[in-house]
Design a protein around this motif. Structure first.
Motif, PDB file in Angstrom:
ATOM      1  N   GLN A   1      -2.629  -6.008   8.989  1.00  0.00           N
ATOM      2  CA  GLN A   1      -1.520  -6.674   8.306  1.00  0.00           C
ATOM      3  C   GLN A   1      -0.491  -7.138   9.332  1.00  0.00           C
ATOM      4  OE1 GLN A   1      -0.363  -4.827   4.556  1.00  0.00           O
ATOM      5  NE2 GLN A   1       1.785  -5.134   5.053  1.00  0.00           N
ATOM      6  N   GLN A   2      -0.261  -6.332  10.365  1.00  0.00           N
ATOM      7  CA  GLN A   2       0.683  -6.705  11.419  1.00  0.00           C
ATOM      8  C   GLN A   2       0.192  -7.903  12.222  1.00  0.00           C
ATOM      9  OE1 GLN A   2       1.330  -3.171  13.765  1.00  0.00           O
ATOM     10  NE2 GLN A   2       2.332  -2.069  12.099  1.00  0.00           N
ATOM     11  N   GLU A   3      -1.121  -8.144  12.205  1.00  0.00           N
ATOM     12  CA  GLU A   3      -1.684  -9.293  12.914  1.00  0.00           C
ATOM     13  C   GLU A   3      -1.597 -10.570  12.084  1.00  0.00           C
ATOM     14  OE1 GLU A   3      -5.652  -8.192  14.197  1.00  0.00           O
ATOM     15  OE2 GLU A   3      -4.836  -7.379  16.067  1.00  0.00           O
ATOM     16  N   GLY A   4      -1.014 -10.475  10.891  1.00  0.00           N
ATOM     17  CA  GLY A   4      -0.779 -11.669  10.090  1.00  0.00           C
ATOM     18  C   GLY A   4      -1.784 -11.934   8.997  1.00  0.00           C
ATOM     19  N   VAL A   5      -2.722 -11.005   8.781  1.00  0.00           N
ATOM     20  CA  VAL A   5      -3.709 -11.164   7.718  1.00  0.00           C
ATOM     21  C   VAL A   5      -3.112 -10.678   6.399  1.00  0.00           C
ATOM     22  CG1 VAL A   5      -6.004 -10.457   6.909  1.00  0.00           C
ATOM     23  CG2 VAL A   5      -5.612 -10.880   9.353  1.00  0.00           C
ATOM     24  N   LEU A   6      -3.388 -11.371   5.308  1.00  0.00           N
ATOM     25  CA  LEU A   6      -2.948 -10.913   3.990  1.00  0.00           C
ATOM     26  C   LEU A   6      -3.800  -9.711   3.591  1.00  0.00           C
ATOM     27  CD1 LEU A   6      -1.369 -11.182   1.329  1.00  0.00           C
ATOM     28  CD2 LEU A   6      -3.099 -12.832   0.568  1.00  0.00           C
ATOM     29  N   VAL A   7      -3.159  -8.577   3.395  1.00  0.00           N
ATOM     30  CA  VAL A   7      -3.867  -7.349   3.030  1.00  0.00           C
ATOM     31  C   VAL A   7      -3.503  -6.970   1.599  1.00  0.00           C
ATOM     32  CG1 VAL A   7      -4.191  -4.895   3.546  1.00  0.00           C
ATOM     33  CG2 VAL A   7      -3.959  -6.546   5.422  1.00  0.00           C
ATOM     34  N   LEU A   8      -4.520  -6.725   0.798  1.00  0.00           N
ATOM     35  CA  LEU A   8      -4.369  -6.326  -0.603  1.00  0.00           C
ATOM     36  C   LEU A   8      -5.126  -5.026  -0.849  1.00  0.00           C
ATOM     37  CD1 LEU A   8      -5.119  -9.825  -2.181  1.00  0.00           C
ATOM     38  CD2 LEU A   8      -2.867  -8.842  -1.777  1.00  0.00           C
ATOM     39  N   ASN A   9      -4.479  -4.122  -1.606  1.00  0.00           N
ATOM     40  CA  ASN A   9      -3.064  -4.063  -1.886  1.00  0.00           C
ATOM     41  C   ASN A   9      -2.291  -3.913  -0.564  1.00  0.00           C
ATOM     42  OD1 ASN A   9      -3.384  -4.210  -4.723  1.00  0.00           O
ATOM     43  ND2 ASN A   9      -3.626  -1.978  -4.878  1.00  0.00           N
ATOM     44  N   ASP A  10      -1.002  -4.199  -0.565  1.00  0.00           N
ATOM     45  CA  ASP A  10      -0.217  -4.073   0.657  1.00  0.00           C
ATOM     46  C   ASP A  10      -0.488  -2.720   1.314  1.00  0.00           C
ATOM     47  OD1 ASP A  10       2.404  -5.163   2.166  1.00  0.00           O
ATOM     48  OD2 ASP A  10       2.538  -2.988   1.931  1.00  0.00           O
ATOM     49  N   ALA A  11      -0.855  -2.747   2.600  1.00  0.00           N
ATOM     50  CA  ALA A  11      -1.292  -1.521   3.276  1.00  0.00           C
ATOM     51  C   ALA A  11      -0.182  -0.478   3.375  1.00  0.00           C
ATOM     52  CB  ALA A  11      -1.825  -1.864   4.663  1.00  0.00           C
ATOM     53  N   TYR A  12       1.050  -0.924   3.545  1.00  0.00           N
ATOM     54  CA  TYR A  12       2.151   0.033   3.618  1.00  0.00           C
ATOM     55  C   TYR A  12       2.426   0.640   2.249  1.00  0.00           C
ATOM     56  CZ  TYR A  12       2.994  -1.441   8.378  1.00  0.00           C
ATOM     57  OH  TYR A  12       2.845  -1.687   9.726  1.00  0.00           O
ATOM     58  N   ALA A  13       2.237  -0.155   1.204  1.00  0.00           N
ATOM     59  CA  ALA A  13       2.367   0.383  -0.153  1.00  0.00           C
ATOM     60  C   ALA A  13       1.285   1.420  -0.417  1.00  0.00           C
ATOM     61  CB  ALA A  13       2.287  -0.744  -1.174  1.00  0.00           C
ATOM     62  N   LEU A  14       0.066   1.136   0.041  1.00  0.00           N
ATOM     63  CA  LEU A  14      -1.025   2.098  -0.135  1.00  0.00           C
ATOM     64  C   LEU A  14      -0.751   3.390   0.634  1.00  0.00           C
ATOM     65  CD1 LEU A  14      -4.252  -0.112   0.018  1.00  0.00           C
ATOM     66  CD2 LEU A  14      -3.160   0.896  -1.995  1.00  0.00           C
ATOM     67  N   SER A  15      -0.136   3.260   1.801  1.00  0.00           N
ATOM     68  CA  SER A  15       0.217   4.466   2.561  1.00  0.00           C
ATOM     69  C   SER A  15       1.185   5.344   1.772  1.00  0.00           C
ATOM     70  CB  SER A  15       0.855   4.083   3.901  1.00  0.00           C
ATOM     71  OG  SER A  15      -0.059   3.442   4.738  1.00  0.00           O
ATOM     72  N   ASN A  16       2.175   4.699   1.152  1.00  0.00           N
ATOM     73  CA  ASN A  16       3.177   5.443   0.381  1.00  0.00           C
ATOM     74  C   ASN A  16       2.603   5.999  -0.915  1.00  0.00           C
ATOM     75  OD1 ASN A  16       5.154   4.860   2.304  1.00  0.00           O
ATOM     76  ND2 ASN A  16       5.776   2.983   1.276  1.00  0.00           N
ATOM     77  N   ALA A  17       1.565   5.325  -1.426  1.00  0.00           N
ATOM     78  CA  ALA A  17       0.984   5.731  -2.714  1.00  0.00           C
ATOM     79  C   ALA A  17      -0.407   6.310  -2.513  1.00  0.00           C
ATOM     80  CB  ALA A  17       0.914   4.526  -3.652  1.00  0.00           C
ATOM     81  N   PHE A  18      -0.650   6.873  -1.318  1.00  0.00           N
ATOM     82  CA  PHE A  18      -2.014   7.262  -0.958  1.00  0.00           C
ATOM     83  C   PHE A  18      -2.623   8.256  -1.938  1.00  0.00           C
ATOM     84  CE2 PHE A  18      -5.259   9.581   1.466  1.00  0.00           C
ATOM     85  CZ  PHE A  18      -6.038   8.503   1.864  1.00  0.00           C
ATOM     86  N   ILE A  19      -1.815   9.190  -2.427  1.00  0.00           N
ATOM     87  CA  ILE A  19      -2.299  10.109  -3.453  1.00  0.00           C
ATOM     88  C   ILE A  19      -1.854   9.551  -4.799  1.00  0.00           C
ATOM     89  CG2 ILE A  19      -2.263  12.467  -4.328  1.00  0.00           C
ATOM     90  CD1 ILE A  19      -1.610  13.432  -1.534  1.00  0.00           C
ATOM     91  N   ASP A  20      -2.810   8.975  -5.535  1.00  0.00           N
ATOM     92  CA  ASP A  20      -2.481   8.298  -6.794  1.00  0.00           C
ATOM     93  C   ASP A  20      -1.634   9.161  -7.717  1.00  0.00           C
ATOM     94  OD1 ASP A  20      -3.933   6.001  -6.175  1.00  0.00           O
ATOM     95  OD2 ASP A  20      -5.786   6.791  -6.990  1.00  0.00           O
ATOM     96  N   LYS A  21      -2.041  10.419  -7.866  1.00  0.00           N
ATOM     97  CA  LYS A  21      -1.380  11.285  -8.847  1.00  0.00           C
ATOM     98  C   LYS A  21       0.037  11.636  -8.426  1.00  0.00           C
ATOM     99  CE  LYS A  21      -5.737  13.331 -10.490  1.00  0.00           C
ATOM    100  NZ  LYS A  21      -6.628  12.661  -9.521  1.00  0.00           N
TER     101      LYS A  21
END
Length: 348
Positions: free
Chosen positions: A117-137
């Motif tokens: 994502q830092q290299e400018g590629v569109l990442v879905l879902n946002d990788a930083y959001a996934l990091s924050n929400a890594f444990i779904d529950k």
């Protein structure tokens, strides 16, 4: 559009939602790649590369099933591609399905996703959001209590017993898990509660959740895209999962059957309350599991269900998903880096 889908493993992937989306992208003449979560390569002072598989242009699969079969065969084209040459990296691996021998794989997709994502590629879902929400529950517990059943997250046995004493009936499950594995319904007739608690706490944190009697009618999986329920020609991306005889867990992996469900006022309310957070966090494609008027689970890592839509006469929503991704790629081309990945991820 050049798009790569991250899965747990190419050889172990089954024909579900990810393959359906890939097949639709292929039909629309995009360059589509699949990679396992162990197929990233990093070298100092070089861009990240990816070992992927794809099909030659002269191969024309007629169904998602045939497409996956070809990707897993000798006919697949194996190629190492430079990650920053991608337009989109779609992270679709499910960390909760990794065994103890592959603990390295659990966070690899998200970790490399952040770098790409830092290299400018569109990442879905946002990788930083996934990091924050890594444990779904755990991410689920950040949502307002008005739409959730009463719950407790702990590794302390006495707290679990106190919760059970208060509610008389509860569901116990690992905080990190999916597919209905190690999920227990506990009531006054349960004789092995201590053993069950010990078994789950050995795996990590436990979530105890108030039992909802309405679950006997199944739960409803609602697929959201850009914070809105998916819609196509007036039909919504909603499916009811009905548990088999004698089973309270409504997971397709455990034999649940598919049924239709309307977009009720209660479901609308849950979506309206959940959507602002999903949009803010950059979570493009999300699954909500709802029992009557309560949200019981949220899947931000690899929501599925598309492959069961045809069983109840619903359309294939894969085209709606790919169309949305195409728009995001066009926005990125027009605006460059003036719009963040997080904003693009949920932009309609």
């Amino acid at each position: 559009m050049k798009i790569c889908f991250v899965v747990n493993g190419i050889d172990t992937e089954t024909c579900g939602t990810t393959v359906y989306i890939m097949f639709e992208a292929l039909k629309r003449k995009h360059e589509v790649h699949m990679m396992g979560v162990g197929d990233f390569n990093f070298k100092h002072d070089e861009s990240i590369s990816i070992n992927s598989v794809s099909l030659s242009k002269n191969i024309d699969p007629k169904s998602p099933e045939e497409y996956l079969e070809l990707l897993q065969s000798e006919k697949a084209k194996k190629k190492t591609i430079v990650a920053k040459d991608l337009d989109v990296l779609f992270i679709r691996n499910n960390p909760t399905e990794e065994g103890s021998s592959r603990q390295w794989a659990e966070q690899s997709g998200v970790a490399f996703g952040r770098m790409i994502q830092q290299e400018g590629v569109l990442v879905l879902n946002d990788a930083y959001a996934l990091s924050n929400a890594f444990i779904d529950k755990l991410y689920f517990e950040e949502l307002p209590s008005s739409i959730k059943p009463s719950s407790l997250i702990t590794r302390k046995k006495d707290d679990i017993l106190d919760f059970f004493e208060k509610h008389k009936k509860m569901v116990l499950k690992p905080l990190e898990g999916s597919g209905g594995k190690d999920v227990y319904l506990i009531d006054k007739n349960e004789k092995n509660l201590n053993q069950i608690i010990e078994n789950i706490t050995q795996q990590g944190y436990v979530i105890a959740q108030e039992f909802l009697p309405a679950v006997k009618h199944g739960d409803v999986r609602v697929l959201l895209m850009n914070g809105r329920v998916m819609e196509k020609n007036g039909t919504y991306g909603i499916i009811r999962r009905v548990a088999g005889e004698g089973e309270f867990r409504s997971n397709f992996a455990l034999g649940a059957s598919a049924d239709s469900s309307p977009l009720t006022d209660a479901i609308k309310k849950i979506i309206d309350i959940t959507a602002p957070k999903l949009i803010r966090d950059g979570l493009f494609f999300v699954g909500l599991d709802i029992v009557k008027d309560k949200l019981i689970e949220i899947n931000v890592l690899s929501p599925g269900g598309l492959n069961h839509f045809k069983d109840i006469g619903l359309p294939d929503f894969s085209d709606v998903i790919v169309e949305s991704i195409e728009k995001k790629v066009e926005y990125k081309r027009l605006y460059g880096n003036t719009i963040s990945n997080r904003e693009l991820a949920t932009m309609t």
